[in-house]
Design an enzyme around this catalytic site. Sequence first.
Site, short mmCIF file in Angstrom:
data_model
loop_
_atom_site.label_atom_id
_atom_site.label_comp_id
_atom_site.label_asym_id
_atom_site.label_seq_id
_atom_site.Cartn_x
_atom_site.Cartn_y
_atom_site.Cartn_z
N ASP A 58 0.88 -1.17 0.00
CA ASP A 58 0.00 0.00 0.00
C ASP A 58 0.91 1.22 0.00
OD1 ASP A 58 -1.72 2.09 0.44
OD2 ASP A 58 -2.79 1.14 2.09
N ASN A 60 0.13 4.33 -0.78
CA ASN A 60 -0.52 5.60 -0.41
C ASN A 60 -0.01 6.75 -1.27
OD1 ASN A 60 -2.40 4.95 1.66
ND2 ASN A 60 -0.68 4.54 3.01
#
Length: 83
Positions: A58, A60
């Site tokens: 992840d 982001n």
Amino acid sequence: ALVVVNTHLFFHPQADHVRLIQAAAVLDEARRAKEEAAARDWAGEGTPPPPAHVLCGDWNSSPDSGAFQLLTAGFVGPDHACW
């Protein structure tokens, strides 16, 4: 050999610079893990072939972020907005 690297980068709308530094650290660790795996699994002469690898997580990050640019282009210039 297969090297799998997984991460979850920091999330905060004002922290693109932090994610860029984290992405650089992940790439450095992935490089080190690949080198170790290649050396461990290689019994031949010369330079060992690079092991297969998967880089996931992840991130982001958006496509215009410094982390994304580093991962896809290998470089982030000093004039990038993330700095």
